[in-house]
Scaffold this motif. Structure first.
Motif, mmCIF file in Angstrom:
data_model
loop_
_atom_site.group_PDB
_atom_site.id
_atom_site.type_symbol
_atom_site.label_atom_id
_atom_site.label_comp_id
_atom_site.label_asym_id
_atom_site.label_seq_id
_atom_site.Cartn_x
_atom_site.Cartn_y
_atom_site.Cartn_z
ATOM 1 N N GLU A 1 0.797 -1.259 0.108
ATOM 2 C CA GLU A 1 0.112 0.155 -0.014
ATOM 3 C C GLU A 1 0.864 1.209 -0.126
ATOM 4 O O GLU A 1 0.400 2.056 -0.572
ATOM 5 N N GLN A 2 2.061 1.286 0.748
ATOM 6 C CA GLN A 2 2.998 2.290 0.665
ATOM 7 C C GLN A 2 4.285 2.091 1.393
ATOM 8 O O GLN A 2 4.279 0.986 2.159
ATOM 9 N N THR A 3 5.229 2.825 1.036
ATOM 10 C CA THR A 3 6.789 2.386 1.344
ATOM 11 C C THR A 3 7.127 3.810 1.825
ATOM 12 O O THR A 3 7.210 4.724 0.896
ATOM 13 N N ARG B 1 -3.530 -7.402 7.318
ATOM 14 C CA ARG B 1 -2.688 -6.367 7.377
ATOM 15 C C ARG B 1 -1.292 -6.835 7.913
ATOM 16 O O ARG B 1 -1.335 -7.504 8.635
ATOM 17 N N TYR B 2 -0.449 -5.884 7.467
ATOM 18 C CA TYR B 2 1.078 -6.296 7.701
ATOM 19 C C TYR B 2 1.856 -4.748 7.818
ATOM 20 O O TYR B 2 1.435 -3.898 7.151
ATOM 21 N N VAL B 3 3.008 -4.649 8.685
ATOM 22 C CA VAL B 3 3.727 -3.704 8.724
ATOM 23 C C VAL B 3 5.220 -4.152 8.971
ATOM 24 O O VAL B 3 5.459 -5.212 9.867
ATOM 25 N N ILE C 1 3.925 -1.077 4.408
ATOM 26 C CA ILE C 1 2.745 -1.151 4.813
ATOM 27 C C ILE C 1 1.913 -1.867 3.806
ATOM 28 O O ILE C 1 1.715 -1.315 2.711
ATOM 29 N N GLY C 2 0.962 -2.798 4.033
ATOM 30 C CA GLY C 2 0.150 -3.335 3.190
ATOM 31 C C GLY C 2 -0.804 -4.380 3.710
ATOM 32 O O GLY C 2 -1.070 -4.657 4.791
ATOM 33 N N THR C 3 -1.114 -5.566 2.637
ATOM 34 C CA THR C 3 -1.805 -6.468 3.127
ATOM 35 C C THR C 3 -1.349 -7.766 2.424
ATOM 36 O O THR C 3 -0.667 -7.831 1.451
#
Length: 137
Positions: free
Chosen positions: A68-70, A103-105, A86-88
């Motif tokens: 989703e974003q870096t 979800r993950y970070v 961050i993303g899924t």
């Protein structure tokens, strides 16, 4: 010249993730330092991308990351940077049941063009509890 040296910290992290999710832990190793320290969800300590791939192989039939974003943390230098991705997660559980939206970070420390630290958090354990009937979402 090393491919990782031509990339900035955000690109190093994204390329590392792309390759390790193939999974190709040997190829991913090109983006890591020999001093790499990894902490996976639950505080599991690892030292090499192959350990990440082995852990994922035991937890999932297959798994991929949807970015989703870096983000590069303010204050980064050419010598040292902190990067969050961050993303899924999506894939299949060992029984073949598909999943998505997990979800993950991930947090990375990149020094002199190599990943030296990787911290991973995600919702997989919570989702496993729900699948086992031990929790609700």
């Amino acid at each position: 010249m090393n491919e990782a040296k031509l990339l900035g910290p955000k690109e190093i992290v994204e390329e590392f993730l792309r390759i390790i999710m193939i999974p190709d832990p040997e190829g991913a190793r090109a983006f890591t330092s020999p001093e790499l320290r990894i902490r996976f969800t639950g505080g599991r300590a690892m030292r090499d991308p192959s350990e990440c791939s082995a852990f994922n192989a035991g937890r999932y039939a297959w798994v991929k990351k949807r970015f989703e974003q870096t983000d590069l943390v303010a204050g980064a230098t050419d010598d040292e940077a902190i990067v969050y991705n961050i993303g899924t997660l999506y894939g299949e559980w060992p029984d073949g049941t598909p999943f998505e939206g997990n979800r993950y970070v991930d947090r990375y420390v990149v020094k002199q063009g190599k990943i030296v630290q990787m911290d991973v958090w995600n919702d997989s354990a919570e989702r496993m509890l729900v699948r086992a009937g031990l929790a609700t979402l």
